[in-house]
Scaffold this active site. Structure first.
Site, PDB file in Angstrom:
ATOM      1  N   ILE A 119       0.842  -1.214   0.000  1.00 30.22           N
ATOM      2  CA  ILE A 119       0.000   0.000   0.000  1.00 30.22           C
ATOM      3  C   ILE A 119       0.870   1.254   0.000  1.00 30.22           C
ATOM      4  CG2 ILE A 119      -1.969   1.171   1.063  1.00 30.22           C
ATOM      5  CD1 ILE A 119      -2.613  -1.451   2.518  1.00 30.22           C
ATOM      6  N   LYS A 178      12.697  -0.529   5.877  1.00 34.26           N
ATOM      7  CA  LYS A 178      13.762  -1.463   6.280  1.00 34.26           C
ATOM      8  C   LYS A 178      14.080  -2.482   5.185  1.00 34.26           C
ATOM      9  CE  LYS A 178      14.689  -4.780  10.002  1.00 34.26           C
ATOM     10  NZ  LYS A 178      14.104  -5.487  11.159  1.00 34.26           N
ATOM     11  N   ALA A 204       5.010  -1.946   8.829  1.00 34.11           N
ATOM     12  CA  ALA A 204       4.475  -2.933   9.766  1.00 34.11           C
ATOM     13  C   ALA A 204       4.790  -4.326   9.255  1.00 34.11           C
ATOM     14  CB  ALA A 204       2.956  -2.779   9.882  1.00 34.11           C
ATOM     15  N   THR A 209      -5.999  -0.858  10.669  1.00 33.00           N
ATOM     16  CA  THR A 209      -6.753  -1.905   9.977  1.00 33.00           C
ATOM     17  C   THR A 209      -8.101  -2.175  10.657  1.00 33.00           C
ATOM     18  OG1 THR A 209      -6.736  -4.303   9.591  1.00 33.00           O
ATOM     19  CG2 THR A 209      -5.324  -3.521  11.334  1.00 33.00           C
ATOM     20  N   ASP A 210      -9.041  -2.689   9.870  1.00 33.67           N
ATOM     21  CA  ASP A 210     -10.345  -3.067  10.455  1.00 33.67           C
ATOM     22  C   ASP A 210     -10.202  -4.260  11.409  1.00 33.67           C
ATOM     23  OD1 ASP A 210      -9.864  -5.089   8.591  1.00 33.67           O
ATOM     24  OD2 ASP A 210     -11.749  -4.812   7.490  1.00 33.67           O
ATOM     25  N   GLU A 211      -9.047  -4.967  11.327  1.00 40.37           N
ATOM     26  CA  GLU A 211      -8.879  -6.155  12.188  1.00 40.37           C
ATOM     27  C   GLU A 211      -8.822  -5.799  13.666  1.00 40.37           C
ATOM     28  OE1 GLU A 211      -6.257  -9.244  11.061  1.00 40.37           O
ATOM     29  OE2 GLU A 211      -6.573  -8.928   8.929  1.00 40.37           O
ATOM     30  N   TYR A 242      -1.074 -10.281  15.188  1.00 39.79           N
ATOM     31  CA  TYR A 242      -0.990  -9.130  14.272  1.00 39.79           C
ATOM     32  C   TYR A 242      -1.989  -8.038  14.673  1.00 39.79           C
ATOM     33  CZ  TYR A 242      -2.266  -6.257  10.254  1.00 39.79           C
ATOM     34  OH  TYR A 242      -2.582  -5.183   9.452  1.00 39.79           O
ATOM     35  N   LYS A 278      -1.465  -4.151  16.132  1.00 34.57           N
ATOM     36  CA  LYS A 278      -1.977  -2.951  15.456  1.00 34.57           C
ATOM     37  C   LYS A 278      -2.885  -2.158  16.403  1.00 34.57           C
ATOM     38  CE  LYS A 278      -1.545  -1.844  11.656  1.00 34.57           C
ATOM     39  NZ  LYS A 278      -0.505  -0.960  11.042  1.00 34.57           N
ATOM     40  N   LEU A 284      -4.120 -13.546   0.138  1.00 36.29           N
ATOM     41  CA  LEU A 284      -5.084 -14.369  -0.617  1.00 36.29           C
ATOM     42  C   LEU A 284      -5.099 -14.100  -2.131  1.00 36.29           C
ATOM     43  CD1 LEU A 284      -7.551 -16.439  -0.408  1.00 36.29           C
ATOM     44  CD2 LEU A 284      -8.967 -14.398  -0.584  1.00 36.29           C
ATOM     45  N   GLY A 290      -7.750 -19.370  15.060  1.00 36.45           N
ATOM     46  CA  GLY A 290      -8.436 -18.142  15.491  1.00 36.45           C
ATOM     47  C   GLY A 290      -9.013 -17.332  14.337  1.00 36.45           C
TER      48      GLY A 290
HETATM   49  P1  NAD Z   1       3.420  -4.935   3.359  1.00 35.27           P
HETATM   50  O1  NAD Z   1       3.784  -6.072   4.241  1.00 35.27           O
HETATM   51  O2  NAD Z   1       3.209  -5.138   1.904  1.00 35.27           O
HETATM   52  O3  NAD Z   1       4.558  -3.795   3.499  1.00 35.27           O
HETATM   53  C1  NAD Z   1       5.129  -3.445   4.717  1.00 35.27           C
HETATM   54  C2  NAD Z   1       6.359  -2.577   4.441  1.00 35.27           C
HETATM   55  O4  NAD Z   1       6.895  -2.160   5.693  1.00 35.27           O
HETATM   56  C3  NAD Z   1       7.475  -3.314   3.697  1.00 35.27           C
HETATM   57  O5  NAD Z   1       8.013  -2.496   2.685  1.00 35.27           O
HETATM   58  C4  NAD Z   1       8.516  -3.576   4.783  1.00 35.27           C
HETATM   59  O6  NAD Z   1       9.859  -3.622   4.296  1.00 35.27           O
HETATM   60  C5  NAD Z   1       8.302  -2.356   5.684  1.00 35.27           C
HETATM   61  N1  NAD Z   1       8.732  -2.614   7.069  1.00 35.27           N
HETATM   62  C6  NAD Z   1       8.432  -3.680   7.851  1.00 35.27           C
HETATM   63  N2  NAD Z   1       9.046  -3.566   9.043  1.00 35.27           N
HETATM   64  C7  NAD Z   1       9.710  -2.374   9.016  1.00 35.27           C
HETATM   65  C8  NAD Z   1      10.522  -1.692   9.963  1.00 35.27           C
HETATM   66  N3  NAD Z   1      10.769  -2.208  11.173  1.00 35.27           N
HETATM   67  N4  NAD Z   1      11.045  -0.485   9.622  1.00 35.27           N
HETATM   68  C9  NAD Z   1      10.825   0.039   8.383  1.00 35.27           C
HETATM   69  N5  NAD Z   1      10.093  -0.587   7.457  1.00 35.27           N
HETATM   70  C10 NAD Z   1       9.528  -1.768   7.760  1.00 35.27           C
HETATM   71  O7  NAD Z   1       2.157  -4.275   4.042  1.00 35.27           O
HETATM   72  P2  NAD Z   1       0.860  -3.574   3.385  1.00 35.27           P
HETATM   73  O8  NAD Z   1      -0.117  -4.617   3.059  1.00 35.27           O
HETATM   74  O9  NAD Z   1       1.298  -2.606   2.369  1.00 35.27           O
HETATM   75  O10 NAD Z   1       0.309  -2.788   4.666  1.00 35.27           O
HETATM   76  C11 NAD Z   1       0.782  -1.491   4.969  1.00 35.27           C
HETATM   77  C12 NAD Z   1       0.092  -1.001   6.229  1.00 35.27           C
HETATM   78  O11 NAD Z   1      -1.317  -0.968   6.028  1.00 35.27           O
HETATM   79  C13 NAD Z   1       0.328  -1.883   7.452  1.00 35.27           C
HETATM   80  O12 NAD Z   1       0.477  -1.046   8.571  1.00 35.27           O
HETATM   81  C14 NAD Z   1      -0.955  -2.704   7.563  1.00 35.27           C
HETATM   82  O13 NAD Z   1      -1.191  -3.049   8.897  1.00 35.27           O
HETATM   83  C15 NAD Z   1      -1.977  -1.727   7.037  1.00 35.27           C
HETATM   84  N6  NAD Z   1      -3.168  -2.303   6.392  1.00 35.27           N
HETATM   85  C16 NAD Z   1      -3.036  -3.230   5.397  1.00 35.27           C
HETATM   86  C17 NAD Z   1      -4.183  -3.701   4.746  1.00 35.27           C
HETATM   87  C18 NAD Z   1      -4.093  -4.703   3.629  1.00 35.27           C
HETATM   88  O14 NAD Z   1      -5.128  -5.207   3.185  1.00 35.27           O
HETATM   89  N7  NAD Z   1      -2.909  -5.024   3.111  1.00 35.27           N
HETATM   90  C19 NAD Z   1      -5.439  -3.224   5.142  1.00 35.27           C
HETATM   91  C20 NAD Z   1      -5.535  -2.300   6.164  1.00 35.27           C
HETATM   92  C21 NAD Z   1      -4.392  -1.826   6.771  1.00 35.27           C
HETATM   93  O1  DAU Z   2      -8.564  -6.470   6.933  1.00 37.50           O
HETATM   94  C1  DAU Z   2      -7.343  -5.836   6.724  1.00 37.50           C
HETATM   95  C2  DAU Z   2      -6.237  -6.854   6.785  1.00 37.50           C
HETATM   96  O2  DAU Z   2      -6.331  -7.631   5.601  1.00 37.50           O
HETATM   97  C3  DAU Z   2      -4.857  -6.227   6.921  1.00 37.50           C
HETATM   98  O3  DAU Z   2      -4.773  -5.577   8.167  1.00 37.50           O
HETATM   99  C4  DAU Z   2      -3.756  -7.298   6.818  1.00 37.50           C
HETATM  100  O4  DAU Z   2      -2.483  -6.676   6.827  1.00 37.50           O
HETATM  101  C5  DAU Z   2      -3.947  -8.044   5.514  1.00 37.50           C
HETATM  102  O5  DAU Z   2      -2.975  -9.063   5.391  1.00 37.50           O
HETATM  103  C6  DAU Z   2      -5.351  -8.634   5.432  1.00 37.50           C
HETATM  104  O6  DAU Z   2      -5.525  -9.673   6.419  1.00 37.50           O
HETATM  105  P1  DAU Z   2      -6.324 -11.039   6.078  1.00 37.50           P
HETATM  106  O7  DAU Z   2      -5.917 -12.066   7.039  1.00 37.50           O
HETATM  107  O8  DAU Z   2      -7.776 -10.759   5.887  1.00 37.50           O
HETATM  108  O9  DAU Z   2      -5.700 -11.312   4.598  1.00 37.50           O
HETATM  109  P2  DAU Z   2      -5.178 -12.636   3.873  1.00 37.50           P
HETATM  110  O10 DAU Z   2      -4.955 -12.275   2.450  1.00 37.50           O
HETATM  111  O11 DAU Z   2      -4.064 -13.272   4.621  1.00 37.50           O
HETATM  112  O12 DAU Z   2      -6.426 -13.608   3.959  1.00 37.50           O
HETATM  113  C7  DAU Z   2      -7.687 -13.231   3.438  1.00 37.50           C
HETATM  114  C8  DAU Z   2      -8.652 -14.382   3.695  1.00 37.50           C
HETATM  115  O13 DAU Z   2      -8.279 -15.489   2.875  1.00 37.50           O
HETATM  116  C9  DAU Z   2      -8.638 -14.890   5.124  1.00 37.50           C
HETATM  117  O14 DAU Z   2      -9.958 -15.253   5.488  1.00 37.50           O
HETATM  118  C10 DAU Z   2      -7.736 -16.117   5.064  1.00 37.50           C
HETATM  119  C11 DAU Z   2      -7.988 -16.650   3.667  1.00 37.50           C
HETATM  120  N1  DAU Z   2      -6.841 -17.336   3.031  1.00 37.50           N
HETATM  121  C12 DAU Z   2      -5.635 -16.709   2.987  1.00 37.50           C
HETATM  122  C13 DAU Z   2      -4.542 -17.301   2.409  1.00 37.50           C
HETATM  123  C14 DAU Z   2      -3.201 -16.591   2.382  1.00 37.50           C
HETATM  124  C15 DAU Z   2      -6.995 -18.585   2.446  1.00 37.50           C
HETATM  125  O15 DAU Z   2      -8.109 -19.153   2.458  1.00 37.50           O
HETATM  126  N2  DAU Z   2      -5.917 -19.189   1.870  1.00 37.50           N
HETATM  127  C16 DAU Z   2      -4.689 -18.612   1.828  1.00 37.50           C
HETATM  128  O16 DAU Z   2      -3.719 -19.233   1.307  1.00 37.50           O
END
Ligand code: NAD
Ligand code: DAU
Length: 339
Positions: A12, A34, A83, A125-127, A153, A157, A193, A278
């Site tokens: 993101i 990092k 994160a 996050t909504d989590e 996780y 957060k 996913l 969980g």
């Molecule tokens: P991501 O795992 O793709 O990217 C995380 C980035 O943070 C990476 O570039 C990593 O190198 C960097 N990082 C990790 N530890 C670090 C540290 N100690 N110092 C500096 N950099 C560091 O994550 P994402 O999916 O892009 O999520 C970004 C943010 O948005 C997170 O805070 C996550 O909780 C939040 N978020 C994600 C989602 C989602 O669906 N992916 C939804 C809601 C909120």
């Molecule tokens: O809701 C926001 C969150 O969404 C963010 O805060 C997290 O950083 C982000 O990773 C994401 O968390 P989820 O656990 O919802 O995402 P994930 O893609 O890991 O999984 C989505 C759903 O799919 C979940 O119900 C688990 C399921 N899943 C996931 C994987 C990786 C599978 O069924 N098979 C899989 O291999």
């Protein structure tokens, strides 16, 4: 205006950097990352030569490095994406999640206090709200829903969110928080996913669906999330939390079947595997506040966003193939080998 974007080499954060450099050609954007397994410098290749962009490799937990950057750049705004973000990894080993997500946030907040900033924005996050039952579709998360986390996780957060709000109340730090639902789009790391299923389907590998695949997530195209953060840092009220989501709930199995259909792959690739410990049942965001206060609405319909995303993975194979052939390979074998 100088903005430090932490975690900008991830999914993101990188999309946010692209959005900001395009939308505000006179802003300076400094990415602090990092480069953990989830950070990828090649993602930022297209902006590396932009004179308004700077990349700095550093850990948000390293207060010396963070302070030095604040001293040098004198940022107006910090947007903290950095994160550990994958729930499954947090179940395997929570420690680094506590370190980066909580202690790293504290280091950034202390630097903000020390050097003074106009805004600290925490990307949450909504989590943090826990989950909702599958049979009560009328229930949604609002900003006043109590925090009730499930995984290491989400607990890390939620802890960070509490710390951010404490720095506002105690020290008057100008903070905002956004709590967004599941994002999807380009540069999404293939452990999550949607990109995992696209990559596996393209390689004719089994598609590992946890449990019965009935868990529900509320999906938002990543650009819509970036636009929401842009609005919040410019117009959001200090001390406030904004939920971000697009009323776009889907069962996991629906998504996997959509991906198979779009790629012309057989559903026989779908393999039901042991459930996540969980496992949260359903997430669903009520975005009324950000809509009414800031006029934000999602612009990308899921049906269009998922096609754009799959096309991006088809056209950028080298990006994700280099990930799945590297260090990530051993993670995949550990997580899915005997599942
Ligand atoms: P991501 O795992 O793709 O990217 C995380 C980035 O943070 C990476 O570039 C990593 O190198 C960097 N990082 C990790 N530890 C670090 C540290 N100690 N110092 C500096 N950099 C560091 O994550 P994402 O999916 O892009 O999520 C970004 C943010 O948005 C997170 O805070 C996550 O909780 C939040 N978020 C994600 C989602 C989602 O669906 N992916 C939804 C809601 C909120
Ligand atoms: O809701 C926001 C969150 O969404 C963010 O805060 C997290 O950083 C982000 O990773 C994401 O968390 P989820 O656990 O919802 O995402 P994930 O893609 O890991 O999984 C989505 C759903 O799919 C979940 O119900 C688990 C399921 N899943 C996931 C994987 C990786 C599978 O069924 N098979 C899989 O291999």
């Amino acid at each position: 205006m100088t903005i430090i974007v932490t975690g900008g080499a991830g999914f993101i954060g990188s999309n946010f950097i692209f959005h900001m450099l395009k939308r505000y050609p006179d802003y300076r954007i400094v990415c602090l990352d990092k480069l953990t397994y989830a950070g990828n410098l090649s993602t930022l290749e297209s902006v590396m030569d932009n004179p308004n962009f700077r990349f700095v490799r550093a850990d948000i937990c390293d207060s010396e490095a963070v302070n030095a950057l604040f001293e040098e750049e004198k940022p107006d705004v910090i947007v903290n994406f950095a994160a550990e973000s994958h729930v499954d990894r947090s179940i395997e080993d929570p420690t680094v999640f506590l370190q980066t997500n909580i202690m790293g946030t504290a280091v950034l907040l202390n630097a903000c206090l020390k050097y003074g900033i106009k805004r600290y924005h925490q990307v949450s996050t909504d989590e943090v709200y826990g989950d909702l039952p599958l049979d009560r579709p009328e229930l949604l998360f609002t900003e006043t829903t109590p925090l009730h986390t499930s995984s290491p996780y989400s607990s890390s957060k939620a802890s960070a969110d509490l710390l951010v709000l404490a720095y506002h109340r105690t020290y008057g730090l100008p903070v905002t928080i956004s709590r967004c639902s599941n994002n999807y789009g380009p540069y999404h790391f293939p452990e999550k996913l949607i990109p995992l299923m696209i990559a596996n389907a393209l390689n004719d590998k089994p598609l590992p669906v946890y449990g019965e695949g009935k868990n529900v997530r509320d999906w938002l195209y990543v650009e819509d999330h970036c636009k929401a953060i842009d609005l919040i840092i410019h117009k959001g009220r200090v001390g406030e939390v904004y939920n971000v989501g697009g009323h776009n709930e889907k069962q996991n199995i629906e998504i996997v079947k959509m991906i198979c259909a779009y790629l012309g792959k057989p559903e026989s690739l779908i393999t039901y595997v042991t459930d996540r410990k969980g496992h949260d049942l359903r997430y669903a965001i009520d975005p009324t506040k950000i809509n009414e206060e800031l006029g934000w609405l999602p612009e990308t319909r899921f049906e269009d966003g998922i096609k754009k995303t799959i096309d991006w993975y088809l056209n950028n194979r080298e990006w994700w193939e280099s990930i799945i052939s590297g260090e990530y390979k051993s993670y995949y074998e550990k997580m899915y080998g005997n599942r």
